[in-house]
Design a protein around this motif. Structure first.
Motif, PDB file in Angstrom:
ATOM      1  N   LYS A 126      22.286  87.132  31.814  1.00 21.28           N
ATOM      2  CA  LYS A 126      21.709  87.897  32.928  1.00 21.28           C
ATOM      3  C   LYS A 126      21.828  87.155  34.257  1.00 21.28           C
ATOM      4  O   LYS A 126      21.983  87.776  35.306  1.00 21.28           O
ATOM      5  CB  LYS A 126      20.268  88.284  32.617  1.00 21.28           C
ATOM      6  N   LYS A 127      21.789  85.841  34.215  1.00 21.04           N
ATOM      7  CA  LYS A 127      21.937  85.049  35.439  1.00 21.04           C
ATOM      8  C   LYS A 127      23.317  85.255  36.061  1.00 21.04           C
ATOM      9  O   LYS A 127      23.447  85.436  37.271  1.00 21.04           O
ATOM     10  CB  LYS A 127      21.712  83.568  35.134  1.00 21.04           C
ATOM     11  N   TYR A 128      24.345  85.220  35.228  1.00 20.56           N
ATOM     12  CA  TYR A 128      25.718  85.275  35.738  1.00 20.56           C
ATOM     13  C   TYR A 128      26.340  86.670  35.710  1.00 20.56           C
ATOM     14  O   TYR A 128      27.294  86.932  36.442  1.00 20.56           O
ATOM     15  CB  TYR A 128      26.610  84.320  34.932  1.00 20.56           C
ATOM     16  N   PHE A 129      25.829  87.548  34.856  1.00 20.49           N
ATOM     17  CA  PHE A 129      26.487  88.843  34.659  1.00 20.49           C
ATOM     18  C   PHE A 129      25.508  90.012  34.717  1.00 20.49           C
ATOM     19  O   PHE A 129      25.741  91.049  34.107  1.00 20.49           O
ATOM     20  CB  PHE A 129      27.254  88.843  33.322  1.00 20.49           C
ATOM     21  N   GLY A 130      24.447  89.851  35.471  1.00 23.27           N
ATOM     22  CA  GLY A 130      23.453  90.906  35.611  1.00 23.27           C
ATOM     23  C   GLY A 130      24.002  92.172  36.236  1.00 23.27           C
ATOM     24  O   GLY A 130      23.382  93.230  36.152  1.00 23.27           O
ATOM     25  N   ASP A 131      25.181  92.088  36.852  1.00 21.08           N
ATOM     26  CA  ASP A 131      25.795  93.253  37.485  1.00 21.08           C
ATOM     27  C   ASP A 131      26.500  94.166  36.482  1.00 21.08           C
ATOM     28  O   ASP A 131      26.878  95.290  36.816  1.00 21.08           O
ATOM     29  CB  ASP A 131      26.807  92.798  38.544  1.00 21.08           C
TER      30      ASP A 131
END
Length: 167
Positions: A126-131
């Motif tokens: 979620k930190k790096y790929f929350g998009d």
């Protein structure tokens, strides 16, 4: 004990039919030795899947075939990191470098659900790929280090994987 920089030792288990992705944080020492996901003999991941899907899997080859036949992909959130030698605990993971999920999902567009086998995997993703707009579910860890929840309760949570595959 020394810290060591580690690269993920094996590829994701995935093909064009995969619809569900199960993400751990990073392979344990035993998984490194066996060159396969969730290899520690006391890890409940495979026994829980066996109970949910009513199968018996006796080898890594059978586990791999089963996962792909069911539409299950397996990978880890992190591709490299620093870990103290001899300690597989998620709390011991440092200098974390995530895998490239943007590219992964472009190659595997049929994946519609992501399940995390622990909080460290979820937090990093979620930190790096929350998009990325694929629904996610946090499951309890199947590691022997997480004994606060009984196997039967963990299995009830993991039933969501089968449910996602059936819908």
């Amino acid at each position: 004990m020394q810290n060591q920089r580690l690269e993920h030792p094996f590829d994701a288990i995935v093909d064009e039919h995969s619809r569900v992705l199960i993400l751990g944080s990073f392979p344990s020492i035993k998984s490194f030795e066996d060159n396969f996901y969730y290899a520690h003999p006391r890890n409940l991941f495979w026994p829980i899947l066996e109970s949910i899907f009513h199968v018996e899997l006796h080898s890594n080859s059978e586990r791999r075939t089963f996962a792909l036949e069911q539409g299950i992909a397996l990978w880890d959130t992190y591709g490299s990191l620093v870990r103290e030698e001899g300690n597989s605990s998620d709390s011991n993971l440092k200098e974390l470098t995530p895998n490239d999920f943007h590219t992964f999902f472009k190659k595997h567009p049929n994946i519609k659900h992501i399940f995390f086998t622990g909080r460290k995997a979820e937090q990093g993703y979620k930190k790096y790929f929350g998009d990325i707009s694929i629904p996610t579910i946090l499951l309890p860890s199947t590691s022997p280090a997480y004994a606060a929840m009984k196997r039967e309760e963990k299995a009830r949570h993991y039933q969501a994987i089968k449910d996602a595959l059936e819908n």
